[in-house]
Scaffold this motif. Structure first.
Motif, short mmCIF file in Angstrom:
data_model
loop_
_atom_site.label_atom_id
_atom_site.label_comp_id
_atom_site.label_asym_id
_atom_site.label_seq_id
_atom_site.Cartn_x
_atom_site.Cartn_y
_atom_site.Cartn_z
N GLY A 144 -14.88 2.72 -24.40
CA GLY A 144 -15.70 2.02 -25.23
C GLY A 144 -15.67 0.63 -24.97
N GLU A 145 -14.58 0.18 -24.34
CA GLU A 145 -14.37 -1.41 -23.96
C GLU A 145 -14.89 -1.61 -22.64
OE1 GLU A 145 -9.94 -1.83 -23.71
OE2 GLU A 145 -9.72 -2.20 -26.10
N LEU A 146 -14.93 -0.93 -21.93
CA LEU A 146 -15.62 -0.94 -20.56
C LEU A 146 -17.14 -0.99 -20.72
CD1 LEU A 146 -13.47 1.07 -18.01
CD2 LEU A 146 -13.81 -1.63 -18.11
N LEU A 147 -17.54 0.00 -21.64
CA LEU A 147 -19.15 -0.15 -21.85
C LEU A 147 -19.55 -1.48 -22.43
CD1 LEU A 147 -19.52 3.57 -23.53
CD2 LEU A 147 -20.64 2.69 -21.37
N GLY A 148 -18.57 -1.97 -23.39
CA GLY A 148 -18.95 -3.30 -23.91
C GLY A 148 -18.94 -4.45 -22.94
N ALA A 149 -18.11 -4.41 -22.22
CA ALA A 149 -17.69 -5.60 -20.89
C ALA A 149 -18.92 -5.20 -20.15
CB ALA A 149 -16.45 -5.10 -20.40
N GLU A 150 -19.66 -4.04 -19.62
CA GLU A 150 -20.64 -4.00 -18.81
C GLU A 150 -21.91 -4.42 -19.45
OE1 GLU A 150 -23.08 -0.21 -16.58
OE2 GLU A 150 -22.19 -0.04 -18.59
N THR A 185 -23.28 -4.73 -27.69
CA THR A 185 -22.42 -4.43 -26.74
C THR A 185 -22.21 -2.96 -26.90
OG1 THR A 185 -20.69 -5.01 -28.19
CG2 THR A 185 -21.32 -6.82 -26.85
N ASP A 186 -22.89 -2.10 -27.47
CA ASP A 186 -22.61 -0.53 -27.27
C ASP A 186 -22.53 -0.15 -25.97
OD1 ASP A 186 -23.83 -1.67 -29.90
OD2 ASP A 186 -23.42 0.47 -30.51
N ASN A 187 -23.78 -0.37 -25.21
CA ASN A 187 -23.77 0.14 -23.83
C ASN A 187 -25.07 -0.85 -23.23
OD1 ASN A 187 -26.67 1.34 -24.31
ND2 ASN A 187 -25.36 2.51 -25.61
N ALA A 188 -25.05 -0.80 -21.93
CA ALA A 188 -26.16 -1.68 -21.12
C ALA A 188 -27.50 -1.55 -21.46
CB ALA A 188 -25.81 -1.81 -19.71
N PRO A 189 -27.91 -0.14 -21.67
CA PRO A 189 -29.55 -0.25 -21.76
C PRO A 189 -29.67 -0.48 -22.98
CG PRO A 189 -28.39 1.93 -20.55
CD PRO A 189 -27.28 1.01 -21.14
N HIS A 193 -32.55 -3.41 -24.24
CA HIS A 193 -33.58 -3.19 -25.27
C HIS A 193 -33.39 -4.31 -26.49
CE1 HIS A 193 -34.25 1.25 -24.25
NE2 HIS A 193 -34.31 0.42 -23.26
N GLY A 194 -32.23 -4.54 -26.91
CA GLY A 194 -32.09 -5.51 -27.90
C GLY A 194 -32.53 -6.94 -27.51
N ALA A 195 -32.25 -7.20 -26.15
CA ALA A 195 -32.56 -8.65 -25.69
C ALA A 195 -34.13 -8.53 -25.49
CB ALA A 195 -32.03 -8.80 -24.26
N LEU A 196 -34.79 -7.58 -25.14
CA LEU A 196 -36.33 -7.79 -24.76
C LEU A 196 -36.97 -7.55 -26.38
CD1 LEU A 196 -36.83 -5.27 -21.98
CD2 LEU A 196 -36.63 -7.67 -21.77
N TRP A 197 -36.42 -7.09 -27.02
CA TRP A 197 -37.29 -6.97 -28.65
C TRP A 197 -37.14 -8.48 -28.92
CZ3 TRP A 197 -34.83 -8.87 -33.14
CH2 TRP A 197 -35.43 -8.62 -34.25
N GLU A 198 -35.75 -9.18 -28.89
CA GLU A 198 -35.65 -10.65 -29.35
C GLU A 198 -36.56 -11.65 -28.57
OE1 GLU A 198 -32.50 -13.21 -31.62
OE2 GLU A 198 -31.85 -12.00 -30.19
N LEU A 199 -36.82 -11.37 -27.28
CA LEU A 199 -37.60 -12.10 -26.49
C LEU A 199 -38.84 -12.12 -27.02
CD1 LEU A 199 -38.15 -14.11 -24.13
CD2 LEU A 199 -38.06 -11.99 -22.62
#
Length: 646
Positions: A144-150, A185-189, A193-199
């Protein structure tokens, strides 16, 4: 550009392998916001269902925002959103295409960086084990921590690459997009998706033209990087990304952890430039401005350092003061013009910006943001920068002064930290000039952060006045010059030598008294001990003469040790100097240095101390005049009050 030994390559084929996935995200994703609030919502359709399905209209839920088209109920389609930013034009513009391509490229680079992070940390194997339901329970926390870091690494890379790739499309227009909240920070995809939604939300709100589209996307990218970098400070397992350095050769882009890369963004200047011969009088100020313009050109873009900054003698900040009409604006126009011309010859990006009274805002925190943006823009290591603060006594507030607004106080705090703070790095690619008709009204601590003093006193001699009269009259006359060698008095080296010699003795009455007392006790100032005694005596006469003042004086002396102009030929033919490697340029400059003499030290002590005594005298006189006016007003008020009572 060659790849350094510490850099790893993000291969082009790896980046391009993500093009299809990036394009799919831009064409359409479904995302329900988890941290951010929707800024816009769907409005009731006003047309037939067929037309509404093709071109839905939306309204803003943000107070004061006009109705714009907004995120569709069937998902986020960013490509469509970008195409709609110019309303009725059915064709895609060049800037819309540039934004779309930059988004696809930035997403692909981010996904490639995420894959590199997964390979480096073993996250790839953990993902595979998780998919096959054989991930040990003991490693689920690590997973879980590595997924968040990624996710953080991918988000920062996306913002970083997007800002870098779009920089050449930027205009002078700016957009305030507010805070970025949908940082997942759940996972990269999911994070992308969240970034594109806000953009998509931000583009829907702000992109009313092509320039505003680019500005909105750039502003979002900057805010995203700042938010992610802040989150990464406390997130576990981000070190492998923070310490890594990747190179994307095709874009000349270097990804160095959570440090933003900067693409050179110059500005096209429209000011009326002045030639040195058009600056009459102001000999020392003109000479130092001319030398500083050439010093800036020695900056090495590969090393991101200027040999003058390393050897000593680089002027990072200076204060130009003088009466109204003595030539401060002309001096700015001359220096900006010289740097602009040199940069054109060398092919360097040049950025000039002025922080003016217009940047003082009544909205809390906005003035400080304006000042930070000004500093960041000028100090961008990818450009040659020249920043000015004209009428700084009005722009930056004096601490403790009742007349200073909160906005002015914010600007003072930002400038003090930027010019001599714990995190200040002087690379030698940028310089800042503060100008004022009333320097005594500038905060003492801020004024002392000006490493050099340019007394802009205008024409002084009879010859100066003849020269400026002839210059301003122009050529549409037949009036003879008479017995005068036109502009001979402006021969810079001769005039400067005389001006420096004039500071062998103090000019201000207060400093003259200190000088006389010290000289009467210890005689000529010809040793370091005697010079130190003189400095201590000045400090006893004026408590504001602190260690910072001594540093400014010694810096000015080092500038005098660099009392040479880089040959004009070096500026006109860049191969002779500008395009040499850093060490060669440093050696060429070192060969031109002159030894420091006691005369230089005495003259610079007097020059600096004279300015401080002059400011103190003016400040005291202004305070006295103000107190007298207050007393007179109170007397008149008392008289009228008693008359009315009677």
């Amino acid at each position: 550009m060659s790849q350094s030994a510490s850099e790893m390559e993000l291969r082009e084929e790896d980046i391009r392998s993500h093009y299809a996935a990036a394009a799919e995200m831009l064409m359409g994703i479904d995302h329900a916001p988890r941290l951010a609030q929707a800024r816009l919502t769907l409005a009731a359709p006003e047309r037939s269902p067929e037309i509404s399905a093709m071109n839905r209209r939306f309204r803003s839920t943000t107070p004061g925002m006009i109705t714009r088209q907004m995120a569709r109920p069937d998902g986020v389609r960013l490509i469509d959103r970008i195409a709609e930013s110019d309303d009725d034009d059915p064709l895609t513009s060049a800037k819309q295409a540039a934004v779309t391509h930059a988004l696809r490229r930035a997403l692909s680079i981010a996904l490639a960086a995420g894959a590199a992070f997964a390979d480096r940390t073993g996250l790839g194997e953990l993902k595979k084990a998780n998919l096959e339901t054989r991930l040990p329970a003991a490693r689920q926390g690590e997973f879980g921590e590595l997924l968040g870091a990624e996710a953080l690494a991918v988000l920062f890379t996306f913002g970083n690459a997007l800002a870098f790739l779009l920089a050449p499309q930027a205009s002078e227009q700016t957009v305030e997009v507010g805070s970025v909240d949908e940082v997942l920070t759940d996972n990269a995809p999911l994070a992308l998706h969240g970034a594109l939604w806000e953009l998509d939300q931000i583009i829907g709100l702000h992109a009313k033209s092509d320039d505003l589209l680019v500005s909105a996307v750039l502003a979002y990218a900057e805010q995203l990087m700042a938010k992610v970098a802040l989150r990464a400070e406390t997130h576990p397992r981000v070190q492998p990304f923070a310490e890594a350095k990747y190179r994307v050769e095709a874009d000349d882009f270097t990804l160095a952890g959570f440090t933003p890369a900067r693409k050179a963004r110059g500005t096209t200047l429209t000011m009326a430039f002045k030639k040195p011969e058009e600056v009459i009088g102001n000999h020392i100020a003109k000479y130092q401005a001319m030398r500083l313009a050439k010093m800036l050109m020695a900056y090495d873009f590969s090393r991101k350092l200027n040999p003058f900054a390393e050897l000593g003698g680089f002027i990072f900040t200076f204060m130009g003061d003088g009466k109204p009409g003595t030539g401060k604006t002309t001096l700015i126009q001359m220096m900006a013009g010289m740097i602009n011309d040199y940069c054109k010859i060398a092919g360097y990006p040049f950025r000039y910006q002025n922080l003016s009274i217009d940047n003082v805002d009544s909205y809390q925190g906005k003035s400080g943001q304006n000042a930070k943006a000004f500093i960041t823009s000028v100090m961008d290591p990818a450009v040659i920068g020249f920043g000015t603060i004209d009428d700084i006594d009005q722009v930056a507030g004096k601490r403790g002064e009742r007349g200073s607004s909160a906005g002015q106080q914010e600007i003072t705090a930002v400038l003090m930290e930027a010019f001599a703070g714990a995190n200040t790095v002087v690379r030698g690619n940028a310089t800042f000039g503060m100008f004022s008709n009333y320097p005594e009204m500038v905060d003492d601590a801020l004024r002392q952060r000006a490493g050099a003093r340019f007394l802009v006193d205008g024409p002084q001699s009879r010859e100066d006045y003849i020269d400026i009269l002839a210059l301003l009259l122009g050529k549409n006359h037949a009036i003879p010059v008479g017995e005068h060698d036109l502009y001979a008095g402006q021969e810079i080296r001769k005039a400067v030598a005389a001006s420096f010699e004039g500071h062998s003795q103090p000019h201000e009455d207060g400093l003259k008294a200190v000088w006389a007392a010290v000289a009467g006790k210890i005689g000529p100032l010809d040793t370091l001990a005697k010079l130190g005694s003189y400095l201590k005596a000045i400090q006893e006469a004026d408590g504001r003469f602190t260690g910072r003042a001594i540093k400014n004086i010694t810096d000015a002396v080092k500038v005098r040790a660099m009392d040479f102009e880089l040959p004009d030929e070096w500026m006109e033919k860049p191969d002779l100097f500008l395009f040499k490697d850093y060490d060669t340029k440093k050696a060429m400059i070192a060969d031109l240095r002159t030894p420091i003499t006691v005369e230089m030290v005495v003259q610079e002590i007097n020059r600096y101390a004279d300015s401080e005594f002059r400011y103190a005298d003016k400040s005291d006189e202004a305070a006295i005049e103000g107190a007298v006016r207050d007393m007179r007003r109170m007397e008149e008020a008392k008289r009228r009050y008693l008359e009315g009572k009677g």
